[in-house]
Design an enzyme around this catalytic site. Structure first.
Site: not given
Ligand code: IMP
Length: 435
Positions: A13, A16-17, A39-42, A223, A238, A304, A332
């Site tokens: 988080d 990077k996106g 993963a999640g990119h905004t 990640q 992860t 978070r 910012d």
């Molecule tokens: P998993 O990847 O779903 O197995 O989660 C394992 C750990 O990695 C957990 O603490 C998740 O919150 C964290 N995690 C997985 N992907 C992300 C991400 O893209 N950003 C932040 N934390 C992540």
């Protein structure tokens, strides 16, 4: 020299996106090489906001190949939803290419992710619940289903009849209602195969062709290094390698051809899920920073945990991935806080250390040592425009002090700072793409 990789240096988080999208401009291809829809990119473009989980951020730029490498694990349903969602907003995904070797997230992976977490009473990792761990486990156990298996009904049926039986036994051991039906999974996944077939190819061959043409290629990490399965805060990590070495393995690209690695760090630190976090702020201050920075997970919506920038963490990442240069995001947000701190090193058993310990017991004994900095306040659009034109010379003095300190401790230059969600609120301080 034509390849650039972007990696997270903290617990994910890092923003990077947005940077991938920004730096994708000259690239011919943007490649993801690990992780899945955890993963999640905004990315914000103009007034539009896009949330991506599986598609490389480069998909938002016209004319770029968006490549999902073999090291990514794909939930095909999520991917199809993402493609359809973008199509509805006028974004064409015909430049998507998916590795025929990528492993797939199956319904039993998601069930087992939840089952394992539930049984780890008090020791939960806090996974995203997307089946990531069980899918990577099956890949290594050689019972994974790969993209190439979806085009042959006979092969898929044969593999799944063995695997589904095995998973039913496992689910029974977890006291779960298995409810798994091999035939319906085969039907469902063959449909996904039909839908995704046009994008599936040998992406390593494609990358080789691009390399021969000297096309610019951008590798997009998911990640961050502290979630790396080998070097992160194990077991609160992860299930993939998130550091530089996996760029090659996860995409079939020769490691010696990766020309430059840009590390991304937030001006502060966040983490979602459980696990140690040495510079974490007390709850009320953490919440204040989380609210100021909109620190809610793109994938899970969870708030978070927030803390100060930890240079022991970032230097651990630099060492592991050979990071050449750094971008600092969300500066910012940090500007809204009156008194800012950076952790330079830890004290462990009375001694100064800059190494990040493997043992969580040792880590819990580490006391962060901080240096304080003054705030730079909120910056106007015209101030940001000035910085974009004149670079370092136009930075507010407090930001300069912050950057200089980071560069002194880490011994690599800061090349960019992020000052807002929008693509154009990025100030480039030195050339990032290799010449
Ligand atoms: P998993 O990847 O779903 O197995 O989660 C394992 C750990 O990695 C957990 O603490 C998740 O919150 C964290 N995690 C997985 N992907 C992300 C991400 O893209 N950003 C932040 N934390 C992540």
């Amino acid at each position: 020299m034509s390849t650039l990789a972007i990696l997270g240096t903290q617990w994910g988080d890092e923003g990077k996106g947005k940077l991938v999208d920004f730096l994708a401009e000259p690239a011919k291809a943007v490649v993801r090489f690990q992780g899945g829809d955890n993963a999640g990119h905004t990315v914000k473009i103009g007034s539009e906001e896009f949330k991506l989980h599986l598609l490389p951020s480069g998909i938002l730029r016209k004319g770029k190949l968006a490549i999902i490498g073999n090291g990514v694990i794909i939930n095909p349903k999520v991917l199809i939803n993402e493609i359809d969602g973008l199509a509805k907003r006028g974004i064409d995904c015909s430049s998507l290419r998916i590795s025929d070797r990528a492993n797939l997230i199956m319904p039993y992976h998601v069930m087992l992710d939840g089952a394992e977490e539930r049984l780890k009473a008090g020791k939960q990792v806090g996974t995203t619940g997307r089946g990531i761990g069980p899918c990577y486990s099956d890949k290594v156990a050689r019972i994974g289903i790969r993209m190439c298996d979806l085009i042959d009904e006979k092969v898929l049926k044969e593999k799944l009849s063995f695997i589904v039986d095995l998973k039913k036994r496992m689910l029974r051991a977890y006291d779960m209602d298995e409810g798994l039906d091999c035939d319906s999974i085969v039907r469902e996944y063959l449909e996904y195969g039909n839908r995704l077939r046009e994008y599936v190819t040998d992406t390593a061959v494609l990358l080789e062709k691009l390399l021969k043409k000297d096309s610019k290629i951008l590798f997009e990490g998911a990640q961050g290094a502290l979630l790396d399965v080998d070097f992160g805060t194990y077991p609160y990590v992860t299930s993939s390698n998130t550091i530089g070495g996996n760029i090659a393995t996860g995409s079939g690209f020769p490691p010696k051809q990766i020309d430059r690695i840009l590390g991304i760090a937030k001006g502060y630190t966040t983490r979602v899920g459980a696990g140690p976090f040495p510079t974490e702020l007390p709850e009320s201050e953490s919440m204040e920073l989380a609210k100021a920075g909109g620190e809610f997970g793109t994938t899970t919506g969870r708030m978070r945990r927030c803390g100060w920038l930890d240079l022991v963490v970032v230097s651990h990442s630099i060492r592991l991935s050979g990071i050449d240069t750094l971008a600092l995001t969300k500066m910012d947000v940090l500007g809204k806080i009156d008194k800012i701190k950076i952790c330079d090193h830890y004290i462990l058993d009375g001694k100064k250390t800059s190494a990040f310990p493997a043992s969580l017991e040792q880590l819990s004994k580490c006391e962060p040592v901080y240096k304080s900095f003054g705030s730079w306040g909120e910056l106007s659009d015209s101030e940001i425009e000035k910085m974009k034109k004149r670079g370092r010379a136009a930075l507010p003095v407090e930001i300069k002090k912050y950057l200089e300190h980071i560069e002194k401790i880490l011994r690599i230059p800061v090349s960019a700072i992020g000052l807002g969600k929008e693509r154009d609120r990025t100030v480039i301080l030195r050339n990032i793409w290799p010449k």
